[in-house]
Scaffold this motif. Structure first.
Motif, PDB file in Angstrom:
ATOM      1  N   GLY A 146     -53.847 128.132 -21.602  1.00  0.00           N
ATOM      2  CA  GLY A 146     -53.304 127.710 -20.308  1.00  0.00           C
ATOM      3  C   GLY A 146     -53.041 126.226 -20.241  1.00  0.00           C
ATOM      4  N   GLY A 147     -52.113 125.836 -19.380  1.00  0.00           N
ATOM      5  CA  GLY A 147     -51.697 124.441 -19.255  1.00  0.00           C
ATOM      6  C   GLY A 147     -52.455 123.691 -18.181  1.00  0.00           C
ATOM      7  N   ALA A 148     -51.731 122.834 -17.462  1.00  0.00           N
ATOM      8  CA  ALA A 148     -52.345 121.973 -16.446  1.00  0.00           C
ATOM      9  C   ALA A 148     -53.115 122.777 -15.400  1.00  0.00           C
ATOM     10  CB  ALA A 148     -51.268 121.122 -15.773  1.00  0.00           C
ATOM     11  N   ALA A 149     -52.705 124.026 -15.168  1.00  0.00           N
ATOM     12  CA  ALA A 149     -53.394 124.882 -14.184  1.00  0.00           C
ATOM     13  C   ALA A 149     -54.847 125.130 -14.575  1.00  0.00           C
ATOM     14  CB  ALA A 149     -52.658 126.221 -14.041  1.00  0.00           C
ATOM     15  N   MET A 150     -55.166 124.967 -15.870  1.00  0.00           N
ATOM     16  CA  MET A 150     -56.528 125.197 -16.354  1.00  0.00           C
ATOM     17  C   MET A 150     -57.316 123.884 -16.495  1.00  0.00           C
ATOM     18  SD  MET A 150     -57.354 128.307 -16.617  1.00  0.00           S
ATOM     19  CE  MET A 150     -56.266 129.174 -15.493  1.00  0.00           C
ATOM     20  N   ALA A 151     -56.721 122.760 -16.114  1.00  0.00           N
ATOM     21  CA  ALA A 151     -57.381 121.458 -16.315  1.00  0.00           C
ATOM     22  C   ALA A 151     -58.709 121.382 -15.560  1.00  0.00           C
ATOM     23  CB  ALA A 151     -56.450 120.322 -15.894  1.00  0.00           C
ATOM     24  N   GLY A 152     -58.742 121.928 -14.340  1.00  0.00           N
ATOM     25  CA  GLY A 152     -59.983 121.922 -13.559  1.00  0.00           C
ATOM     26  C   GLY A 152     -61.071 122.755 -14.227  1.00  0.00           C
ATOM     27  N   HIS A 153     -60.646 123.896 -14.799  1.00  0.00           N
ATOM     28  CA  HIS A 153     -61.592 124.761 -15.513  1.00  0.00           C
ATOM     29  C   HIS A 153     -62.157 124.015 -16.727  1.00  0.00           C
ATOM     30  CE1 HIS A 153     -59.198 127.469 -13.101  1.00  0.00           C
ATOM     31  NE2 HIS A 153     -59.874 128.528 -13.475  1.00  0.00           N
ATOM     32  N   VAL A 154     -61.270 123.366 -17.470  1.00  0.00           N
ATOM     33  CA  VAL A 154     -61.679 122.630 -18.679  1.00  0.00           C
ATOM     34  C   VAL A 154     -62.630 121.497 -18.295  1.00  0.00           C
ATOM     35  CG1 VAL A 154     -60.856 121.134 -20.546  1.00  0.00           C
ATOM     36  CG2 VAL A 154     -59.598 123.242 -19.974  1.00  0.00           C
ATOM     37  N   ARG A 155     -62.308 120.797 -17.216  1.00  0.00           N
ATOM     38  CA  ARG A 155     -63.160 119.682 -16.780  1.00  0.00           C
ATOM     39  C   ARG A 155     -64.586 120.162 -16.467  1.00  0.00           C
ATOM     40  NH1 ARG A 155     -60.907 115.175 -15.200  1.00  0.00           N
ATOM     41  NH2 ARG A 155     -59.021 116.239 -14.516  1.00  0.00           N
ATOM     42  N   ALA A 156     -64.677 121.288 -15.777  1.00  0.00           N
ATOM     43  CA  ALA A 156     -65.994 121.837 -15.418  1.00  0.00           C
ATOM     44  C   ALA A 156     -66.758 122.285 -16.664  1.00  0.00           C
ATOM     45  CB  ALA A 156     -65.816 123.010 -14.453  1.00  0.00           C
ATOM     46  N   MET A 157     -66.054 122.885 -17.611  1.00  0.00           N
ATOM     47  CA  MET A 157     -66.706 123.349 -18.848  1.00  0.00           C
ATOM     48  C   MET A 157     -67.234 122.162 -19.650  1.00  0.00           C
ATOM     49  SD  MET A 157     -63.896 126.272 -19.844  1.00  0.00           S
ATOM     50  CE  MET A 157     -64.746 127.372 -20.957  1.00  0.00           C
ATOM     51  N   VAL A 158     -66.393 121.133 -19.775  1.00  0.00           N
ATOM     52  CA  VAL A 158     -66.794 119.934 -20.533  1.00  0.00           C
ATOM     53  C   VAL A 158     -67.994 119.268 -19.859  1.00  0.00           C
ATOM     54  CG1 VAL A 158     -66.049 117.637 -21.281  1.00  0.00           C
ATOM     55  CG2 VAL A 158     -64.507 119.595 -21.543  1.00  0.00           C
ATOM     56  N   ALA A 159     -67.981 119.245 -18.526  1.00  0.00           N
ATOM     57  CA  ALA A 159     -69.109 118.657 -17.780  1.00  0.00           C
ATOM     58  C   ALA A 159     -70.395 119.432 -18.034  1.00  0.00           C
ATOM     59  CB  ALA A 159     -68.788 118.634 -16.284  1.00  0.00           C
ATOM     60  N   ALA A 160     -70.250 120.729 -18.331  1.00  0.00           N
ATOM     61  CA  ALA A 160     -71.421 121.571 -18.591  1.00  0.00           C
ATOM     62  C   ALA A 160     -71.865 121.506 -20.055  1.00  0.00           C
ATOM     63  CB  ALA A 160     -71.098 123.017 -18.208  1.00  0.00           C
ATOM     64  N   GLY A 161     -71.149 120.717 -20.870  1.00  0.00           N
ATOM     65  CA  GLY A 161     -71.538 120.575 -22.276  1.00  0.00           C
ATOM     66  C   GLY A 161     -70.859 121.557 -23.200  1.00  0.00           C
ATOM     67  N   ILE A 162     -69.755 122.133 -22.758  1.00  0.00           N
ATOM     68  CA  ILE A 162     -69.010 123.089 -23.583  1.00  0.00           C
ATOM     69  C   ILE A 162     -67.773 122.395 -24.151  1.00  0.00           C
ATOM     70  CG2 ILE A 162     -67.797 125.305 -23.601  1.00  0.00           C
ATOM     71  CD1 ILE A 162     -69.408 125.888 -20.906  1.00  0.00           C
ATOM     72  N   PRO A 163     -67.723 122.131 -25.465  1.00  0.00           N
ATOM     73  CA  PRO A 163     -66.509 121.538 -26.030  1.00  0.00           C
ATOM     74  C   PRO A 163     -65.348 122.520 -25.942  1.00  0.00           C
ATOM     75  CG  PRO A 163     -68.389 121.286 -27.530  1.00  0.00           C
ATOM     76  CD  PRO A 163     -68.774 122.292 -26.485  1.00  0.00           C
ATOM     77  N   VAL A 164     -64.201 122.060 -25.441  1.00  0.00           N
ATOM     78  CA  VAL A 164     -63.064 122.949 -25.219  1.00  0.00           C
ATOM     79  C   VAL A 164     -61.833 122.519 -26.004  1.00  0.00           C
ATOM     80  CG1 VAL A 164     -61.473 123.917 -23.497  1.00  0.00           C
ATOM     81  CG2 VAL A 164     -63.872 123.502 -22.878  1.00  0.00           C
ATOM     82  N   MET A 165     -61.259 123.482 -26.747  1.00  0.00           N
ATOM     83  CA  MET A 165     -59.937 123.310 -27.341  1.00  0.00           C
ATOM     84  C   MET A 165     -58.970 123.983 -26.382  1.00  0.00           C
ATOM     85  SD  MET A 165     -58.434 124.705 -31.023  1.00  0.00           S
ATOM     86  CE  MET A 165     -59.084 123.370 -32.025  1.00  0.00           C
ATOM     87  N   ALA A 166     -57.918 123.272 -25.991  1.00  0.00           N
ATOM     88  CA  ALA A 166     -56.914 123.860 -25.102  1.00  0.00           C
ATOM     89  C   ALA A 166     -55.822 124.511 -25.955  1.00  0.00           C
ATOM     90  CB  ALA A 166     -56.315 122.777 -24.211  1.00  0.00           C
ATOM     91  N   HIS A 167     -55.219 125.589 -25.442  1.00  0.00           N
ATOM     92  CA  HIS A 167     -54.184 126.345 -26.170  1.00  0.00           C
ATOM     93  C   HIS A 167     -52.961 126.444 -25.262  1.00  0.00           C
ATOM     94  CE1 HIS A 167     -53.235 130.400 -28.499  1.00  0.00           C
ATOM     95  NE2 HIS A 167     -52.120 129.796 -28.120  1.00  0.00           N
ATOM     96  N   ILE A 168     -51.863 125.785 -25.663  1.00  0.00           N
ATOM     97  CA  ILE A 168     -50.642 125.778 -24.850  1.00  0.00           C
ATOM     98  C   ILE A 168     -49.437 126.244 -25.684  1.00  0.00           C
ATOM     99  CG2 ILE A 168     -51.499 123.960 -23.311  1.00  0.00           C
ATOM    100  CD1 ILE A 168     -49.733 121.963 -24.838  1.00  0.00           C
ATOM    101  N   GLY A 169     -48.272 126.293 -25.049  1.00  0.00           N
ATOM    102  CA  GLY A 169     -47.085 126.820 -25.706  1.00  0.00           C
ATOM    103  C   GLY A 169     -47.054 128.315 -25.470  1.00  0.00           C
ATOM    104  N   PHE A 170     -46.856 129.118 -26.535  1.00  0.00           N
ATOM    105  CA  PHE A 170     -46.950 130.568 -26.371  1.00  0.00           C
ATOM    106  C   PHE A 170     -48.428 130.934 -26.314  1.00  0.00           C
ATOM    107  CE2 PHE A 170     -47.380 134.905 -28.142  1.00  0.00           C
ATOM    108  CZ  PHE A 170     -46.815 135.568 -27.066  1.00  0.00           C
ATOM    109  N   THR A 171     -48.848 131.476 -25.177  1.00  0.00           N
ATOM    110  CA  THR A 171     -50.242 131.877 -24.972  1.00  0.00           C
ATOM    111  C   THR A 171     -50.261 133.408 -24.874  1.00  0.00           C
ATOM    112  OG1 THR A 171     -49.833 131.361 -22.636  1.00  0.00           O
ATOM    113  CG2 THR A 171     -51.089 129.750 -23.907  1.00  0.00           C
ATOM    114  N   PRO A 172     -50.716 134.086 -25.959  1.00  0.00           N
ATOM    115  CA  PRO A 172     -50.596 135.556 -26.032  1.00  0.00           C
ATOM    116  C   PRO A 172     -51.216 136.305 -24.856  1.00  0.00           C
ATOM    117  CG  PRO A 172     -51.187 134.669 -28.167  1.00  0.00           C
ATOM    118  CD  PRO A 172     -51.264 133.526 -27.197  1.00  0.00           C
TER     119      PRO A 172
END
Ligand SMILES: Nc1nc(=O)c2c([nH]1)NC[C@@H]1CN(c3ccc(C(=O)N[C@@H](CCC(=O)O)C(=O)O)cc3)CN21
Ligand SMILES: CC(C)C(=O)C(=O)O
Ligand SMILES: [Mg+2]
Length: 316
Positions: free
Chosen positions: A167-193
């Motif tokens: 997901g793109g910018a719409a998932m930025a809030g989700h990613v921010r919360a995960m990172v704050a919780a100590g979860i390293p996140v790789m984002a996946h954009i472009g064609f997202t199956p």
């Protein structure tokens, strides 16, 4: 276009203030299996700078050093062990397991429970690689809190070191919360199956004006704390521009050679996948034929009584 590369992957030198890891071993033996992930003279040199465990910080160093890293999917301990010892820096427990392991037509049905089984298997087989699990469709989108809860499960019960979120910018809030919780996140954009039906099928993303949006998505995800951005089926020039516009390393699949790393599904890469292959696949082996021939020979030996032989049998 180059032929199949024969040289092992290079590992960038770490900054000099970093303590050197294990010195390269000169003799063969069990110790080598732990310290040298691949063999040959280049490997001996690289082993000096090779961390015992690849971490997200090392992927960043690849980019800073102008080096590339390799990522491959894995779903079981046996293959994960082989890929890990071959020097592959990152193993992805992809939701592509729904396709290649479970024979389903899309990744949409993948559950967190299923992902946990594959994750534990890969983690058990990998000693050095960074292990990343896909966050399955339907287990994170509803809220940042849901994303944190699923990410925690994948790390706590699955044992993975990081997760990948589509997901793109719409998932930025989700990613921010995960990172704050100590979860390293790789984002996946472009064609997202996982969004196949929303996107209208398997199509290249980011052509023309959509390229600007892709770059904006990547920037928003980096700003939210993603340690890397993966791009799938994106024009090579757009992917190179995104990589140049970010500080974090990028990974590509069907995104050209301008990304920091590359990823493929292992069954595609080793020639096990039947039927039409996506354009971005290079087959480094023909395991389908190898396996079919070996299994055919086994069957023939059983039928004719050539197997088992005396050496496979026990005396009384
Ligand atoms: N075996 C396998 N390999 C993958 O790479 C993969 C999976 N499964 N499952 C999850 C997703 C789905 N992916 C896919 C699957 C098919 C195409 C595909 O058919 N691409 C065509 C059409 C592209 C176009 O021209 O628009 C191609 O020729 O690349 C692409 C990505 C990537 N992932
Ligand atoms: C194709 C890669 C990027 C993936 O997400 C998967 O294997 O599920
Ligand atoms: Mg996936």
């Amino acid at each position: 276009m180059s032929e199949t590369p024969q040289t092992p992957p290079q590992t960038p030198q770490q900054p000099s203030q970093q303590p050197r890891q294990q010195a390269p071993q000169t003799s063969g033996g069990p110790a080598d299996a732990e310290t040298a992930p691949y063999s040959g003279p280049a490997a001996d040199r690289a082993a000096e700078f090779t961390p015992r465990r690849v971490r997200t910080v090392h992927l960043r160093r690849f980019k800073e050093a102008g080096e590339r890293f390799a990522m491959l999917t894995a779903y079981d301990a046996t293959m994960a062990g082989i890929f890990d010892r071959a020097g592959v820096e990152v193993l992805l427990v992809g939701d592509s397991a729904a396709n290649v392991m479970m024979g389903r037509s899309t990744t949409l049905s993948m559950t967190v429970e299923e992902m946990l089984v594959y994750s534990r298997s890969v983690v058990a087989g990998a000693e050095r690689a960074l292990v990343i699990a896909d966050v399955p469709f339907g287990s994170y989108e509803a809220s940042p809190q849901q994303a944190v809860e699923t990410g925690v499960r994948l790390m706590k019960e699955g044992g993975v070191h990081a997760v990948k979120v589509e997901g793109g910018a719409a998932m930025a809030g989700h990613v921010r919360a995960m990172v704050a919780a100590g979860i390293p996140v790789m984002a996946h954009i472009g064609f997202t199956p996982q969004s196949e039906h929303a996107l209208g099928g398997y199509r290249v993303q980011g052509r023309g004006e959509a390229g600007e949006r892709l770059l904006a998505d990547a920037r928003a995800l980096e700003e939210a704390g993603a340690f890397s951005v993966l791009m799938e089926m994106v024009p090579a020039a757009v992917a190179a521009e995104v990589d140049a516009g970010l500080a974090v390393p990028t990974v590509g699949i069907g995104a050209g050679s301008g990304t920091t790393g590359q990823v493929l599904v292992w069954q595609d890469m080793l020639g096990l996948t039947a039927g039409r292959k996506p354009r971005f696949v290079r087959e480094y082996a023909d395991l389908r034929s190898t396996v079919a021939e070996a299994v055919g020979a086994y069957r023939e030996d059983v039928r004719t009584g050539r197997f088992p032989a005396e050496e496979h049998s026990f005396d009384d």
